[in-house]
Design a protein around this motif. Structure first.
Motif, short mmCIF file in Angstrom:
data_model
loop_
_atom_site.label_atom_id
_atom_site.label_comp_id
_atom_site.label_asym_id
_atom_site.label_seq_id
_atom_site.Cartn_x
_atom_site.Cartn_y
_atom_site.Cartn_z
N ARG A 49 -52.34 76.71 -35.65
CA ARG A 49 -53.62 76.77 -36.36
C ARG A 49 -54.80 76.41 -35.46
NH1 ARG A 49 -53.21 78.78 -41.00
NH2 ARG A 49 -51.37 78.51 -42.24
N PRO A 50 -54.99 77.18 -34.38
CA PRO A 50 -56.08 76.87 -33.44
C PRO A 50 -57.45 77.27 -33.99
CG PRO A 50 -55.04 78.92 -32.82
CD PRO A 50 -54.26 78.38 -33.99
N ASP A 51 -58.48 76.63 -33.44
CA ASP A 51 -59.86 77.03 -33.73
C ASP A 51 -60.24 78.19 -32.82
OD1 ASP A 51 -60.56 74.76 -35.53
OD2 ASP A 51 -60.06 73.62 -33.74
N VAL A 52 -59.67 78.16 -31.60
CA VAL A 52 -59.99 79.17 -30.60
C VAL A 52 -58.69 79.60 -29.91
CG1 VAL A 52 -61.27 79.66 -28.45
CG2 VAL A 52 -62.24 78.08 -30.14
N VAL A 53 -58.58 80.91 -29.62
CA VAL A 53 -57.49 81.43 -28.80
C VAL A 53 -58.10 82.00 -27.54
CG1 VAL A 53 -55.67 83.20 -28.60
CG2 VAL A 53 -55.97 81.98 -30.76
N THR A 54 -57.63 81.53 -26.36
CA THR A 54 -58.04 82.19 -25.11
C THR A 54 -56.92 83.16 -24.79
OG1 THR A 54 -57.00 80.68 -23.51
CG2 THR A 54 -59.20 80.08 -24.32
N LEU A 55 -57.28 84.40 -24.56
CA LEU A 55 -56.31 85.48 -24.50
C LEU A 55 -56.46 86.29 -23.23
CD1 LEU A 55 -54.21 86.56 -26.54
CD2 LEU A 55 -56.04 87.89 -27.60
N ASP A 56 -55.43 86.25 -22.39
CA ASP A 56 -55.41 87.10 -21.21
C ASP A 56 -55.22 88.54 -21.70
OD1 ASP A 56 -55.25 87.86 -18.51
OD2 ASP A 56 -53.08 87.69 -18.51
N VAL A 57 -55.79 89.51 -20.99
CA VAL A 57 -55.64 90.90 -21.42
C VAL A 57 -54.34 91.51 -20.91
CG1 VAL A 57 -56.59 93.22 -21.22
CG2 VAL A 57 -58.10 91.31 -21.74
N MET A 58 -54.07 91.38 -19.62
CA MET A 58 -52.90 92.03 -19.03
C MET A 58 -51.68 91.11 -19.11
SD MET A 58 -54.51 94.72 -18.34
CE MET A 58 -53.55 95.79 -17.32
N MET A 59 -50.82 91.36 -20.11
CA MET A 59 -49.61 90.56 -20.30
C MET A 59 -48.44 91.46 -20.68
SD MET A 59 -50.90 87.22 -22.46
CE MET A 59 -51.65 88.19 -23.78
N PRO A 60 -47.23 91.03 -20.36
CA PRO A 60 -46.05 91.80 -20.79
C PRO A 60 -45.83 91.67 -22.30
CG PRO A 60 -45.37 89.76 -19.73
CD PRO A 60 -46.86 89.84 -19.59
#
Length: 133
Positions: A49-60
């Motif tokens: 239940r995060p407030d923010v997600v940091t998300l890499d674009v290039m992932m398997p």
């Protein structure tokens, strides 16, 4: 220990970058959980239940685009702020991200101070909008 600024789910398949982001945000006062790719993020997001997600674009398995889309289309996760972090700096990519409804976009290599500033703003914005519902 001060007040927790918010909870962040850091998603990146590169362990060095994942730890760099996690350590910087933890030192800043955020509670941080990590995920190794988009599928791991989706599997854990309702528990974390995060407030923010940091998300890499290039992932398997599941990339950042697909993951951001799924977060935005699910009723239970659409309120979560999403920061896309990518080595792809083209305007077209930024437009694509904004078109998916991501909240912010950061290009690698990034300045940790810039990362912290963006995550702080997103967490604070999420706080305010949570009070409106």
């Amino acid at each position: 220990m001060g007040e927790v600024l918010g909870k962040v789910l850091v998603v990146d398949d590169d362990e060095v970058i994942r730890q760099l982001i996690a350590v910087n945000l933890t030192l800043e006062g955020f509670e941080v959980e990590t995920a190794t790719d988009g599928q791991d993020c989706l599997d854990r997001v309702l528990d974390v239940r995060p407030d923010v997600v940091t998300l890499d674009v290039m992932m398997p398995r599941l990339d950042g685009w697909v993951t951001a889309t799924r977060l935005r289309t699910d009723e239970e996760t659409r309120h979560i702020k999403v920061l896309l972090i990518t080595a792809r700096a083209q305007e077209e990519d930024k437009r694509r991200g904004l078109g998916l409804g991501v909240d912010a976009y950061l290009t690698k290599p990034f300045d940790p101070a810039e990362l912290i500033r963006i995550v702080r703003e997103l967490a604070a914005a999420g706080d305010r909008s949570a009070g409106l519902s």
